[in-house]
Design an enzyme around this catalytic site. Structure first.
Site, PDB file in Angstrom:
ATOM      1  N   SER A 139     -31.550  72.987  44.790  1.00 63.91           N
ATOM      2  CA  SER A 139     -31.225  71.582  44.955  1.00 63.91           C
ATOM      3  C   SER A 139     -31.932  70.954  43.831  1.00 63.91           C
ATOM      4  O   SER A 139     -32.863  71.234  43.256  1.00 63.91           O
ATOM      5  CB  SER A 139     -32.011  71.234  46.450  1.00 63.91           C
ATOM      6  OG  SER A 139     -31.953  69.701  46.569  1.00 63.91           O
ATOM      7  N   TYR A 152     -39.606  70.941  52.200  1.00 68.61           N
ATOM      8  CA  TYR A 152     -38.120  71.304  51.499  1.00 68.61           C
ATOM      9  C   TYR A 152     -38.114  71.168  50.130  1.00 68.61           C
ATOM     10  O   TYR A 152     -37.586  72.088  49.547  1.00 68.61           O
ATOM     11  CB  TYR A 152     -36.964  70.276  52.210  1.00 68.61           C
ATOM     12  CG  TYR A 152     -35.682  70.377  51.571  1.00 68.61           C
ATOM     13  CD1 TYR A 152     -34.841  71.467  52.138  1.00 68.61           C
ATOM     14  CD2 TYR A 152     -35.004  69.805  50.453  1.00 68.61           C
ATOM     15  CE1 TYR A 152     -33.586  71.681  52.006  1.00 68.61           C
ATOM     16  CE2 TYR A 152     -33.810  70.110  50.168  1.00 68.61           C
ATOM     17  CZ  TYR A 152     -33.192  70.858  50.597  1.00 68.61           C
ATOM     18  OH  TYR A 152     -31.874  71.141  50.322  1.00 68.61           O
TER      19      TYR A 152
END
Length: 252
Positions: A139, A152
């Site tokens: 990401s 995350y």
């Protein structure tokens, strides 16, 4: 990675980026197997997209991964591409342990242990294929933190470094390691995220990703233009500005 003629397993692909990628890869002449926990969604995918195979799998469960791997390889012995797609993204408040610890542990189990266990389940088979690829999914938040989602962010940073490391180890094999680095994309990863006007439309993201896979077959990272703002803040020397832009100027 050759964009055609592969047999691809994408666990965690019953929605969002994973499902959209599965549909596009099948359209380009690949055999695609989708894995997921929700059997009703698997049935729906099989009905709506003839030719896509489906396999039940819970990527947070080590035994379920092993069972699914055996099923996939029995039905698709030509498997040569693994895309460990499953991931969860949850907001956390780290001021009190009760408000984040359970979420953090679940996130690490799915986002880090899940891909590790999936790669472990397939790595020996993949080395028997003349041209194999592990397409990891990190990401932009692996490189610039979103303050609402600490675990995350950390999990995706771990996937980035895992990709970098195993690429070196597997350099003496037929297995290539390619890292897909998404920006914010309009999916249901978090509540309301699919309607986030600041996020990249899913169809635009998939179109650009597949184009990059086709035009850059030797790429180590697949980066759409939108993610480069987050990916290269430190290299450009404007990291603090990128952090402030992503999170707002209030450090609290």
């Amino acid at each position: 990675m050759n964009i055609h003629g592969n047999t691809v397993f994408i666990p965690g692909a019953t929605s969002g980026i994973g499902l959209a990628l599965a549909i596009e890869l099948q359209a380009r002449g690949n055999t695609v197997i989708v894995g997921g926990r929700r059997t009703e969604l698997l049935r729906q995918i099989a009905a709506e997209h003839p030719g896509i195979d489906t396999v039940p799998i819970d990527t947070a469960d080590a035994a379920a991964i092993d069972s699914a791997a055996k099923e996939v390889l029995t039905r698709h012995p030509d498997l040569n591409v693994l895309v460990p797609m499953a991931g969860v993204m949850r907001a956390e408040d780290w001021h009190e342990s009760a408000s984040f610890l359970d979420t953090a542990e679940a996130t690490i189990t799915t986002n880090v242990l899940g891909p590790i266990r999936l790669i472990a389940a397939f790595i020996e088979h993949l080395q028997t294929r003349p041209d194999a690829t592990i397409l990891t999914v990190s990401s932009g938040l692996a490189f610039t933190p979103l303050k609402a989602t600490p675990t995350y962010n950390a999990s995706k940073a771990a996937i980035h470094m895992l990709s970098e490391s195993i690429r070196l180890q597997l350099a003496d094999t037929s297995v290539r390691v390619v890292e897909l680095v998404p920006p914010a994309v309009r999916t249901a990863l978090m509540p309301g995220h699919q309607d986030n006007e600041a996020a990249m439309p899913l169809d635009e993201f998939i179109t650009e990703v597949v184009s990059l896979l086709q035009t850059q077959p030797d790429a180590k990272e697949i980066q759409v233009e939108r993610v480069k703002f987050l990916r290269y803040g430190e290299a450009r020397g404007d990291y603090d500005t990128v952090v402030e832009t992503l999170n707002g100027s209030d450090p609290h």
